[in-house]
Write an enzyme that holds these catalytic residues in place. Sequence first.
Site, mmCIF file in Angstrom:
data_model
loop_
_atom_site.group_PDB
_atom_site.id
_atom_site.type_symbol
_atom_site.label_atom_id
_atom_site.label_comp_id
_atom_site.label_asym_id
_atom_site.label_seq_id
_atom_site.Cartn_x
_atom_site.Cartn_y
_atom_site.Cartn_z
ATOM 1 N N GLN A 177 75.919 60.669 19.779
ATOM 2 C CA GLN A 177 76.379 59.467 20.478
ATOM 3 C C GLN A 177 77.734 59.015 19.927
ATOM 4 O OE1 GLN A 177 74.733 58.262 23.100
ATOM 5 N NE2 GLN A 177 76.263 56.702 23.466
ATOM 6 N N ASP B 232 70.152 62.039 32.386
ATOM 7 C CA ASP B 232 71.211 62.107 33.388
ATOM 8 C C ASP B 232 70.866 63.299 34.266
ATOM 9 O OD1 ASP B 232 72.493 60.020 32.152
ATOM 10 O OD2 ASP B 232 73.919 61.292 31.068
ATOM 11 N N GLU C 86 75.907 53.836 37.240
ATOM 12 C CA GLU C 86 75.780 55.245 36.846
ATOM 13 C C GLU C 86 74.695 55.875 37.711
ATOM 14 O OE1 GLU C 86 75.100 55.956 32.698
ATOM 15 O OE2 GLU C 86 77.039 55.132 32.103
HETATM 16 ZN ZN LIG Z 1 73.015 58.581 30.780
#
Ligand SMILES: [Zn+2]
Length: 253
Positions: free
Chosen positions: A136, A180, A223
């Site tokens: 991250q 994702d 997103e």
């Molecule tokens: Zn993500």
Amino acid sequence: MNGYAVRRIRRRARRSIYKGFLVTALIFLIVSVIVMTAKMLSFSISGNLFHQFKSIELPAMLSGTKTADLDHGWNLILVNSKNRIPGDYEAELIQLSNGKQVDERIYPELQEMFDAARADGLHLFVSEGYRTREEQQLLLDEKTEAYEMEGHSKSEAEKLAKQWVAVPGFSEHQLGIAVDINADHAGSTDDEVYTWLAENSWQYGFIKRYPSDKTEITGTINEPWHYRYVGKEAAREIVSQEVCLEEYVEMLE
Ligand SMILES: [Zn+2]
């Protein structure tokens, strides 16, 4: 102007330079003390936690953040820019066929969702699952550098990068229960995949975590690829009431 006046002016100039130096040194000293104290207390400076002391938790008033709780179950933990992942949080990881990892507790429904999407003719894959704290940090550093390359100052670049990448400790990806999902462009377009997910993911316990109309509450820009597991019951409620996770968790309190 006679020689005496010139000397006086020079002396004055020297005095003000000396004063300026003193003030600068004093400011430097004060800032150093603050930074050192902050380091020792694991205080967040411009969002970066000094994680070597992460077990010490500061009052929310000081850091502006608090530690996320598991009061409503592991699947409803709220992690965002104000709620950090508990220091002792442990994901139970399982590896997907493409090498990405997710928490094994979400795996059966993730697989179920992918089977259904593929049965509808979609080509999609998990482009990101679990991330370590270090991964991250690397992402954030890379994004910041990219903005600096565009000509932004260091602090501007950091600010801009944080609109896209969460600070370590504040990303759902570190939980392993967010994924994702993107299109395999050989067979589907991004739009096809995102539309299918927006319409169907709730049936498998996943929600579109950052809808475009909830940006002010989630603090994250739309997103369409980022899906968060919350379980089937919560997902149904969240979708039917048109709320985001922040609002849903607040309703439960
Ligand atoms: Zn993500």
